[in-house]
Motif scaffolding. Structure first.
Motif, PDB file in Angstrom:
ATOM      1  N   GLU A 331       0.851  -1.212   0.000  1.00  0.00           N
ATOM      2  CA  GLU A 331       0.000   0.000   0.000  1.00  0.00           C
ATOM      3  C   GLU A 331       0.881   1.254   0.000  1.00  0.00           C
ATOM      4  O   GLU A 331       0.562   2.243  -0.659  1.00  0.00           O
ATOM      5  N   ASP A 332       1.978   1.204   0.746  1.00  0.00           N
ATOM      6  CA  ASP A 332       2.897   2.360   0.747  1.00  0.00           C
ATOM      7  C   ASP A 332       3.455   2.579  -0.657  1.00  0.00           C
ATOM      8  O   ASP A 332       3.600   3.723  -1.112  1.00  0.00           O
ATOM      9  N   ASP A 334       2.046   1.814  -3.473  1.00  0.00           N
ATOM     10  CA  ASP A 334       0.975   2.397  -4.299  1.00  0.00           C
ATOM     11  C   ASP A 334       0.784   3.876  -3.979  1.00  0.00           C
ATOM     12  O   ASP A 334       0.631   4.708  -4.874  1.00  0.00           O
ATOM     13  N   GLU A 335       0.801   4.201  -2.695  1.00  0.00           N
ATOM     14  CA  GLU A 335       0.609   5.596  -2.278  1.00  0.00           C
ATOM     15  C   GLU A 335       1.781   6.466  -2.776  1.00  0.00           C
ATOM     16  O   GLU A 335       1.587   7.600  -3.227  1.00  0.00           O
TER      17      GLU A 335
END
Ligand code: TLP
Length: 348
Positions: A331-332, A334-335
């Motif tokens: 997720e990091d 992607d962010e």
């Protein structure tokens, strides 16, 4: 806004298990060879890498320097790739302190060196004008070549040329376990043809401090003297070695996650207009990409990313480096891509 720190895997913090092991570590005076935790770490590291002995070092830089000090006399020559960390990032220690001249040959894809280039660079003996080539240095994975991986065959081909000329081969294996996990080859297989190898505990393995230099017992006995000379006799350093042992036991297999996240980052970056990277070339946890000058300089992009809470580093005026590690989730990644895309769009 959460900060996503992709500057380096050196930013990783010790795990709870490491902190417990550090608090409870058995210690002694390592200059007398009496620190049980250091001794255990050195033996374990040597065993994993198939070498006779190991020596705990304060840093990767100290480990590479001590290898050069151990092998070289003043006026010798060391051959290495033109992107080598030892050349770019170690304050010229091998020249300044070991007194060796550095000769550079090209690093190709994945940080490979062409054995023919090495053959051409090694000095023939018996000419008093020439510095003798005492040492050849390799790097696996290769930091400035985007975490590129050398296979056992790549390493063997270089070692053959070096050894035929009477030179030793030192491997800067700061991230050797990333290479092993990426290739699905045991680490000892990757280092079997080099004379010694240095690897870092303080990077992807999440330990707070330290590296281990591994080689023959004779080499390590000699290296111990040089380590003392440069101030690396650290007394009750078992508190650090205890974390290292946990790192070797628990942090290697998970490196595959970092590699998957690096690939995910590279695939996303390749889709951002103004950035250039070949995702297929990313094999481990380092992604280096180019910034088109129409977007701005790397320094300008880095400053803009920093304002968006994404920390990165820069190997050159038009290139940026992102490194994945234990504190970076999918997720990091992607962010970080969302924020990078926004920054580049706004700068164009
Ligand atoms: N690399 C650091 C910086 O110096 C660039 C990083 O953030 O990647 N060999 C290799 C291949 C390395 O990447 C590094 C550190 C070292 C040696 C030196 O290790 P330390 O930092 O422990 O002296």
């Amino acid at each position: 806004m959460n900060v996503i720190d992709l500057r380096s895997d050196t930013v990783t913090k010790p795990t709870d298990e490491m902190r417990r092991a550090m608090a409870e570590a058995e210690v002694g005076d390592d200059v007398y060879g009496e620190d049980p935790s250091i001794n255990r770490l050195q033996e374990r590291a040597a065993e994993i890498l198939g070498k006779e002995a190991g020596l705990f070092m304060a840093s990767g830089t100290m480990s590479n320097l001590v290898a050069a000090l151990t092998y070289c006399h003043r006026g010798d020559e060391i051959v290495m790739g033109d992107q080598a960390h030892m050349f770019w990032n170690e304050s010229a220690g091998a020249s300044a302190l070991a007194g060796a001249q550095i000769r550079l040959i090209p690093n190709g894809e994945q940080g490979r060196i062409d054995p023919a280039d090495l053959e051409g660079a090694i000095r023939p003996g018996g000419n008093l004008h020439f510095p003798p080539t005492t040492l050849v240095c390799l790097e696996n994975t290769h930091n400035r070549c985007s975490g590129g991986v050398l296979t056992p065959e790549d390493t063997a081909a270089i070692a053959r040329v070096a050894h035929a000329a009477g030179a030793k081969v030192h491997l800067d294996g700061a991230r050797i376990f990333n290479a092993a996990v990426s290739l699905e080859v045991p680490a000892d297989e990757l280092v079997k043809d080099v004379d010694d190898v240095s690897f870092c505990l303080s990077k992807a393995l999440s330990c707070p401090v330290g590296s281990v230099l591994c080689g023959t017992r004779e080499f390590i006995d000699e290296a111990r003297k040089w380590r003392k000379m440069v101030g690396g006799g650290m007394r009750q350093a078992g508190v650090l070695a205890a974390a290292g042992l946990v790192g070797l036991d628990t942090m290697i297999e998970r490196l595959a996650d970092d590699h998957a996240n690096a690939r995910r980052l590279a695939e996303g970056l390749a889709n951002i207009d103004g950035l250039e990277v070949d995702p297929e070339s990313i094999q481990t946890n380092i992604v280096i990409f180019d910034v088109d000058p129409t977007v701005g300089s790397a320094a300008e992009v880095i400053a803009a990313l920093d304002r968006e809470g994404v920390k990165v580093s820069s190997p050159g005026p038009h290139s940026i480096r992102m490194v994945t590690h234990r504190h970076i989730s999918g997720e990091d990644a992607d962010e970080a891509l969302v924020r990078t895309s926004k920054v580049v769009r706004e700068m164009k």
